[in-house]
Design a protein around this motif. Structure first.
Motif, PDB file in Angstrom:
ATOM      1  N   ARG A   5       0.829  -1.209   0.000  1.00 16.99           N
ATOM      2  CA  ARG A   5       0.000   0.000   0.000  1.00 16.99           C
ATOM      3  C   ARG A   5       0.861   1.255   0.000  1.00 16.99           C
ATOM      4  O   ARG A   5       0.599   2.216  -0.721  1.00 16.99           O
ATOM      5  N   PHE A   6       1.928   1.249   0.805  1.00 20.13           N
ATOM      6  CA  PHE A   6       2.847   2.385   0.876  1.00 20.13           C
ATOM      7  C   PHE A   6       3.480   2.641  -0.492  1.00 20.13           C
ATOM      8  O   PHE A   6       3.506   3.772  -0.980  1.00 20.13           O
ATOM      9  N   ALA A   7       3.961   1.583  -1.144  1.00 19.44           N
ATOM     10  CA  ALA A   7       4.579   1.720  -2.465  1.00 19.44           C
ATOM     11  C   ALA A   7       3.555   2.220  -3.482  1.00 19.44           C
ATOM     12  O   ALA A   7       3.865   3.102  -4.297  1.00 19.44           O
ATOM     13  N   ASP A   8       2.352   1.676  -3.428  1.00 19.07           N
ATOM     14  CA  ASP A   8       1.306   2.116  -4.360  1.00 19.07           C
ATOM     15  C   ASP A   8       0.991   3.603  -4.182  1.00 19.07           C
ATOM     16  O   ASP A   8       0.818   4.336  -5.154  1.00 19.07           O
ATOM     17  N   LEU A   9       0.909   4.062  -2.941  1.00 20.45           N
ATOM     18  CA  LEU A   9       0.615   5.476  -2.689  1.00 20.45           C
ATOM     19  C   LEU A   9       1.763   6.381  -3.136  1.00 20.45           C
ATOM     20  O   LEU A   9       1.530   7.506  -3.584  1.00 20.45           O
ATOM     21  N   PRO A  25       0.024   8.735  -6.162  1.00 21.91           N
ATOM     22  CA  PRO A  25      -0.541   9.527  -5.063  1.00 21.91           C
ATOM     23  C   PRO A  25      -1.976   9.961  -5.348  1.00 21.91           C
ATOM     24  O   PRO A  25      -2.381  10.105  -6.506  1.00 21.91           O
ATOM     25  N   ALA A  26      -2.705  10.149  -4.271  1.00 22.12           N
ATOM     26  CA  ALA A  26      -4.083  10.630  -4.389  1.00 22.12           C
ATOM     27  C   ALA A  26      -4.060  12.067  -4.912  1.00 22.12           C
ATOM     28  O   ALA A  26      -3.075  12.789  -4.720  1.00 22.12           O
ATOM     29  N   PRO A  27      -5.118  12.505  -5.591  1.00 22.05           N
ATOM     30  CA  PRO A  27      -5.162  13.884  -6.081  1.00 22.05           C
ATOM     31  C   PRO A  27      -5.093  14.871  -4.904  1.00 22.05           C
ATOM     32  O   PRO A  27      -5.560  14.574  -3.807  1.00 22.05           O
ATOM     33  N   LEU A  28      -4.506  16.027  -5.155  1.00 20.91           N
ATOM     34  CA  LEU A  28      -4.389  17.044  -4.108  1.00 20.91           C
ATOM     35  C   LEU A  28      -5.754  17.631  -3.776  1.00 20.91           C
ATOM     36  O   LEU A  28      -6.575  17.857  -4.665  1.00 20.91           O
ATOM     37  N   ALA A  29      -5.935  17.890  -2.507  1.00 18.99           N
ATOM     38  CA  ALA A  29      -7.149  18.557  -2.051  1.00 18.99           C
ATOM     39  C   ALA A  29      -7.094  20.009  -2.534  1.00 18.99           C
ATOM     40  O   ALA A  29      -6.002  20.560  -2.730  1.00 18.99           O
ATOM     41  N   PRO A  30      -8.244  20.658  -2.734  1.00 23.40           N
ATOM     42  CA  PRO A  30      -8.252  22.049  -3.195  1.00 23.40           C
ATOM     43  C   PRO A  30      -7.404  22.977  -2.315  1.00 23.40           C
ATOM     44  O   PRO A  30      -6.695  23.849  -2.829  1.00 23.40           O
ATOM     45  N   ALA A  31      -7.436  22.796  -1.005  1.00 25.41           N
ATOM     46  CA  ALA A  31      -6.653  23.655  -0.108  1.00 25.41           C
ATOM     47  C   ALA A  31      -5.154  23.468  -0.351  1.00 25.41           C
ATOM     48  O   ALA A  31      -4.384  24.431  -0.311  1.00 25.41           O
ATOM     49  N   MET A  32      -4.743  22.242  -0.634  1.00 23.14           N
ATOM     50  CA  MET A  32      -3.325  21.985  -0.906  1.00 23.14           C
ATOM     51  C   MET A  32      -2.919  22.618  -2.233  1.00 23.14           C
ATOM     52  O   MET A  32      -1.827  23.176  -2.343  1.00 23.14           O
ATOM     53  N   LYS A  33      -3.795  22.562  -3.230  1.00 28.14           N
ATOM     54  CA  LYS A  33      -3.498  23.201  -4.519  1.00 28.14           C
ATOM     55  C   LYS A  33      -3.314  24.707  -4.328  1.00 28.14           C
ATOM     56  O   LYS A  33      -2.384  25.304  -4.875  1.00 28.14           O
ATOM     57  N   ARG A  34      -4.208  25.314  -3.538  1.00 27.48           N
ATOM     58  CA  ARG A  34      -4.082  26.761  -3.273  1.00 27.48           C
ATOM     59  C   ARG A  34      -2.781  27.066  -2.535  1.00 27.48           C
ATOM     60  O   ARG A  34      -2.100  28.046  -2.829  1.00 27.48           O
ATOM     61  N   ALA A  35      -2.420  26.227  -1.587  1.00 27.81           N
ATOM     62  CA  ALA A  35      -1.192  26.435  -0.824  1.00 27.81           C
ATOM     63  C   ALA A  35       0.027  26.343  -1.726  1.00 27.81           C
ATOM     64  O   ALA A  35       0.967  27.147  -1.614  1.00 27.81           O
ATOM     65  N   LEU A  36       0.032  25.403  -2.650  1.00 29.92           N
ATOM     66  CA  LEU A  36       1.157  25.264  -3.583  1.00 29.92           C
ATOM     67  C   LEU A  36       1.255  26.473  -4.509  1.00 29.92           C
ATOM     68  O   LEU A  36       2.356  26.959  -4.799  1.00 29.92           O
TER      69      LEU A  36
END
Length: 96
Positions: A66-70, A74-85
């Motif tokens: 599971r760790f390797a798969d993630l 990776p899961a898509p970024l949350a909207p707040a993370m996109k804004r932070a980036l």
């Protein structure tokens, strides 16, 4: 001539069963050490191993997968993370 500062030591006391002391004395003799030196070395070795084991993260095979798969997907970024980036990019670009 430089003076050598004597090493400081702390005293530790422990109660030990006579039969256990006999085994420790025999082991110390075999290594050519005093009982005190043998006990300190054995305690240090065990303490270091305990600390090392506590710092190792153990994962089951399923968790490793599971760790390797993630990591690879990776899961898509949350909207707040996109804004932070985006904010970070603007800040860095503005600092140049």
């Amino acid at each position: 001539m430089a003076t050598v500062e004597p090493s400081r030591t702390a005293r530790v006391e422990a109660r030990i069963a006579p039969d256990v002391l006999a085994v420790v004395r025999r082991a110390a003799e075999l290594q050519g050490r005093s009982v005190s030196d043998f006990l300190v070395a054995a305690a240090l070795k065990d303490a270091q191993r305990t600390i090392e084991e506590a710092q190792i993260i153990r994962l089951s095979v399923d968790d490793q997968q599971r760790f390797a798969d993630l990591l690879l997907n990776p899961a898509p970024l949350a909207p707040a993370m996109k804004r932070a980036l985006e904010s970070r990019k603007r800040l860095i670009a503005g600092a140049k």
